[in-house]
Design an enzyme around this catalytic site. Structure first.
Site, PDB file in Angstrom:
ATOM      1  NE  ARG A 122     -31.750  11.042   8.626  1.00 25.37           N
ATOM      2  CZ  ARG A 122     -31.753  11.871   7.606  1.00 25.37           C
ATOM      3  NH1 ARG A 122     -30.835  11.759   6.663  1.00 25.37           N
ATOM      4  NH2 ARG A 122     -32.663  12.822   7.507  1.00 25.37           N
ATOM      5  CD  GLN A 127     -36.227   3.349   8.390  1.00 21.02           C
ATOM      6  OE1 GLN A 127     -37.342   2.864   8.157  1.00 21.02           O
ATOM      7  NE2 GLN A 127     -35.169   3.077   7.657  1.00 21.02           N
ATOM      8  CG  ASP A 130     -35.267  10.471  10.679  1.00 20.67           C
ATOM      9  OD1 ASP A 130     -35.057  11.648  11.037  1.00 20.67           O
ATOM     10  OD2 ASP A 130     -34.607   9.905   9.792  1.00 20.67           O
ATOM     11  CB  SER A 133     -36.690  11.447   7.569  1.00 21.71           C
ATOM     12  OG  SER A 133     -35.326  11.107   7.602  1.00 21.71           O
ATOM     13  CE1 TYR A 231     -28.606  14.266   7.760  1.00 21.53           C
ATOM     14  CE2 TYR A 231     -27.726  12.595   9.242  1.00 21.53           C
ATOM     15  CZ  TYR A 231     -28.681  13.546   8.933  1.00 21.53           C
ATOM     16  OH  TYR A 231     -29.720  13.759   9.793  1.00 21.53           O
TER      17      TYR A 231
END
Length: 523
Positions: A122, A127, A130, A133, A231
């Site tokens: 991350r 991104q 990802d 996500s 996280y």
């Protein structure tokens, strides 16, 4: 090289790893694409759609795995699919490496390279790849929809001729990607939304979306989520006790609870206990997005919906993204496409598995017959937010001492300025003629009074226009007052008119500005 996408074999899985639109983009990288027949059917993409995009459709999974140099999937491969892996073949898929040691060993023996989409680090550059996500975003949205489907009232409050309906109260536990998506959906539907997270830095994000952040009466230094890849970190036992006590206090008030708390490579923490479920009102709903990892709710049953003895519905589905298969497939296939773009920097249809690249190395589970999990920390780490500086609370004596010190400093500064100004004025007077000094003194006093007038104006009235006009008008008034004592009637008349008009400009300007500000006051 050929890029292949098989039909998902996991029961109930409706997503597909590649859409026709993404297929066109991957073809531009130099790859030929093959898709198993029916692979996108449950996601709304027919074989004809793929053929129209220039994709070859093969009849069987065995033929696809044999023909493909790169295979992209959604769910982790089962035993049959692992047997089909061969040397120098690349598999891109969710793989669950922390809990899939058998799968890693099988991939190692086959000599295949495996890229786990959930292991994409991350960092900002990654991104677009990802997948965790993008899927969590859908899961959070869908969780609210499932909660509404099982909730017997409106989310929003209503006042109708038939009666008054209070708004639903929703508590979202965990403000990660899924939690923020749930918060946004819940508030947009009109519910009173509360949110909790162990990471204090997300409070502003929660409040910016219209929800209320639940604070604990507990002091604990929490590690910034940016420093841990976005996280949450493990909390202390004391913090956990305070957290559970707060949830037990909220349980009788909330109608819907959506839990999203997960820590990578760990079982889901138990946050909603049996006592909390018993304290909830009949008809309430709990949606547990962590059901696949054991669940945040004590009573969650994976892949099932149950109703407790006191009438609380607990939803433990693990296929929320698959329940929105078309949208989920579009997002996931975009993640795959960006991964392929990084793997093919020359756009020549050949994979360059660069293990020096932070993203590729972080996501790689096996490479050239070796298990490469767990990966080293990325060279480019996320920048943790700086802790907010809390202003110290001063005692009455300290405040008094600070005020006295400030007054002394201000007095000293003003006396120094006056002394310097007087010295300069005397120095000029020693060499300048009397007529010049008369005008010069008027000018200095005008500037001084103009400055004082502007300095004492309320900040709400201190616009640039007001500042300039008041300064000029103050100088005009002072100059006019000096000329009123003149022996010439014409000079006296002009001076009086100057005072009158400049006064209108100053006082009238303040009056108009105050009336404008009054328009925006509730009273």
């Amino acid at each position: 090289m050929k890029f292949g996408v098989p039909k998902e074999v996991f029961e109930g899985e409706a997503r597909v790893a590649l859409t026709p639109d993404s297929a066109k983009q991957i073809q531009k990288l130099g790859y030929d694409i093959v898709v198993e027949t029916g692979a996108g059917q449950r996601a709304g993409f027919s074989d004809a759609d793929y053929k129209e995009a220039g994709v070859e459709v093969v009849k069987t999974a065995a033929a696809l795995w044999k023909a493909s140099d790169i295979v992209a999937k959604v769910r982790q491969p089962d035993a049959t699919e692992l047997k089909r892996l061969r040397k120098e073949q690349t598999l891109i898929s969710f793989f669950n490496p922390a809990g899939n040691e058998t799968g890693m060993e099988a991939a190692q023996k086959s000599g295949a390279n495996v890229i786990a989409m959930e292991m994409v680090p991350r960092i900002s550059r990654a991104q677009k790849m990802d997948a965790l996500s993008s899927m969590a975003n859908i899961a959070g949205y869908r969780a609210v929809i499932e909660a509404g489907n099982n909730f017997g009232r409106f989310f929003t409050g209503q006042i109708t001729a038939a009666g008054k309906v209070p708004p639903a109260k929703v508590l979202v536990v965990g403000a990660g990607v899924a939690g923020l998506a749930a918060i946004g959906t819940s508030t947009s539907l009109g519910a009173i939304t509360y949110a909790f997270d162990v990471r204090p830095e997300v409070a502003e994000q929660v409040e910016s979306m219209g929800a209320q952040f639940v604070y604990l009466d507990f002091e604990e230094e929490q590690q910034d989520g940016a420093a841990t890849g976005g996280y949450a970190s493990v909390s202390s036992p004391e913090f956990r006790e305070a957290q559970l006590a707060k949830f037990l206090e909220l349980a009788p008030e909330v109608d819907i609870v959506i839990t999203t708390a997960l820590i990578p490579n760990r079982e889901a923490p138990e946050l909603w206990t049996e006592d909390m479920v018993k304290a909830m009102k009949p008809g309430s709903v709990v949606v547990d997005l962590a059901a696949e990892k054991g669940g945040n709710c004590k009573l969650t049953v994976m892949d099932e919906k149950i109703v407790t003895d006191n009438g609380v519905t607990i939803v433990g589905y693990t296929d929320f993204p698959s329940r929105m298969a078309t949208q989920a497939s579009m997002l996931y296939s975009t993640n795959i496409r960006h991964m392929m773009t990084d793997l093919t920097p020359d756009k020549d249809g050949q994979i360059n598995h660069n293990m020096e690249d932070d993203v590729i190395r972080g996501a790689t589970v096996t490479h050239e017959g070796e298990i490469t999990f767990p990966p080293p920390p990325p060279k480019v780490a996320a920048i943790a937010a700086k802790p907010k500086e809390v202003a110290p609370v001063l005692t009455a004596e300290e405040k008094r001492a600070a005020e006295v010190a400030a007054f002394k400093a201000q007095t000293k500064q003003q006396v120094t300025l006056i002394a310097v100004g007087a010295a300069l004025l005397l120095s000029v007077g020693l060499v300048a003629p009397a007529s010049f000094m008369q005008h010069f003194i008027v000018f200095v006093l005008s500037v001084f009074i103009g400055f004082q007038v502007i300095w004492n104006v309320s900040h709400s009235l201190h616009t640039p226009l007001m500042a300039v006009t008041n300064a000029i008008s103050s100088i005009i008034i002072l100059g006019a007052l000096m000329q009123i004592g003149s022996s010439s009637f014409l000079v006296i008349l002009l001076a009086a008119l100057s005072v009158f008009m400049a006064g209108i400009n100053i006082f009238g300007g303040f009056l108009v500005t105050r009336r404008m500000l009054a328009m925006f006051q509730k009273s």
